[in-house]
Motif scaffolding. Sequence first.
Motif, PDB file in Angstrom:
ATOM      1  N   GLY A  92      -7.716  -2.072   2.094  1.00 30.88           N
ATOM      2  CA  GLY A  92      -6.204  -1.986   2.622  1.00 30.88           C
ATOM      3  C   GLY A  92      -5.753  -1.026   3.343  1.00 30.88           C
ATOM      4  N   HIS A 124       1.015  -0.511   0.354  1.00 24.72           N
ATOM      5  CA  HIS A 124       0.114  -0.027   0.490  1.00 24.72           C
ATOM      6  C   HIS A 124       0.853   1.064  -0.536  1.00 24.72           C
ATOM      7  N   LYS A 155      -5.958   5.811   2.011  1.00 24.55           N
ATOM      8  CA  LYS A 155      -5.021   5.373   0.635  1.00 24.55           C
ATOM      9  C   LYS A 155      -5.325   6.408   0.342  1.00 24.55           C
ATOM     10  N   PRO A 211      -4.200  -6.989   3.180  1.00 23.21           N
ATOM     11  CA  PRO A 211      -3.814  -7.903   2.195  1.00 23.21           C
ATOM     12  C   PRO A 211      -4.216  -7.203   0.570  1.00 23.21           C
ATOM     13  N   HIS A 212      -2.971  -6.499  -0.089  1.00 25.14           N
ATOM     14  CA  HIS A 212      -3.802  -6.442  -1.571  1.00 25.14           C
ATOM     15  C   HIS A 212      -4.596  -7.000  -2.429  1.00 25.14           C
ATOM     16  N   THR A 268      -7.566  -9.396  -0.103  1.00 21.11           N
ATOM     17  CA  THR A 268      -9.116  -8.579  -0.526  1.00 21.11           C
ATOM     18  C   THR A 268      -9.607  -8.834  -1.623  1.00 21.11           C
ATOM     19  N   CYS A 282     -11.653  -2.164  -2.130  1.00 20.37           N
ATOM     20  CA  CYS A 282     -10.185  -2.642  -1.579  1.00 20.37           C
ATOM     21  C   CYS A 282      -9.530  -2.133  -1.745  1.00 20.37           C
ATOM     22  N   HIS A 283      -8.910  -0.395  -1.569  1.00 25.62           N
ATOM     23  CA  HIS A 283      -8.563   0.346  -0.845  1.00 25.62           C
ATOM     24  C   HIS A 283      -8.826   0.801   0.236  1.00 25.62           C
TER      25      HIS A 283
END
Length: 358
Positions: A253, A75, A143, A259-260, A263, A249-250
């Motif tokens: 995360g 990230h 993020k 975890p990217h 997810t 997801c952003h």
Amino acid sequence: MSTPDAPLDFAYESRPARVVFRPGAAVSATPDAVARLGLRRLLVVCGSRGEATARAVADALGDSCAGLHAGARMHVPVEVADRAVEVVRAAGADGCVAVGGGSAIGLGKAIALRTGLPLIAVPSTYSGSEMTPVWGLTEDGAKRTGRDPVVQPRSVVYDPELTLSLPVPLSVTSGVNALAHAAEALYAPDVSPLVSLMAEEGVRAMAGALPAVAAAPDDLGARGRALYGAWLCGSCLGATTMGLHHKLCHVLGGTFGLPHAQTHTVVLPYALAYNAPAAPRAIAALERALGTDDVPRFLRDLAGRLGAPRSLAELGLTEADLAVAAVQVAGQPPPNPREVTEDGVFGLLKAALQGATP
């Protein structure tokens, strides 16, 4: 793929990048990519897990290598980016080579964003970040992402041999992460016929390759097909606007540290089920590519069959987190075929938390 019934009306921007795709290319083709760009002092960046591979690339660069920085983290925390920019300036580098997965390439993009230096990407996973002008930075638990042509790698070196050491669980989640790029591109507001073709072929290639990779992780042919799929899927992400799936997801995360790739793998079936009523053409393309009449269930079952997580609870999310995430996502809704509401996002996330049938 069938042609659209409506009159054609679209824009498609081709981005300048040279792609080399062959086994052994990381060592054999990266020096040539450097020479073609007229670069003389390259900083090689990577994460701790990929340091041995990055060292081999650095050695192949010889006198053109200004150093190796193994500070990439998931990230791209802003303090990690700050430190990398200090290193690249201290080294007097005129370019950067990012070797590894999305974290390493993300750090290379952060360097390019801050310094304007050209970036060469040598991906070792299926994240697809190397084919996009999208950057991301995480600061104070949030993020931020954006688009800037300066972060688009000028050259991409695909070497299927680099993915041989990628553990099967990470291969699967990284591959589904790539699939998500193509799936969401199909209903993006700026989708075009060319992107639709790439997306459908990318999904078909990746979904066909992942079971073969899981069954025989050292099968270079299967690894190559998965990497080919990742290239197409990443190209789709680079050419279109991200929607609800990527926004979810952003947030998960950046805010909760999930975890990217894992997810993406869990969320994708639920995001597609949410959007399906408003995106029939996209779902039809995915049905053709996957050979199914129930895309969300197929993808959930595929991931589970190959050993990937199937619920957000497995990744550490709690029920108390759902409302916070729903407010963040709905507060800044992305372009999406179906309206993004706080209640809708909460319901989607609750199903994904439990791993219920989408």
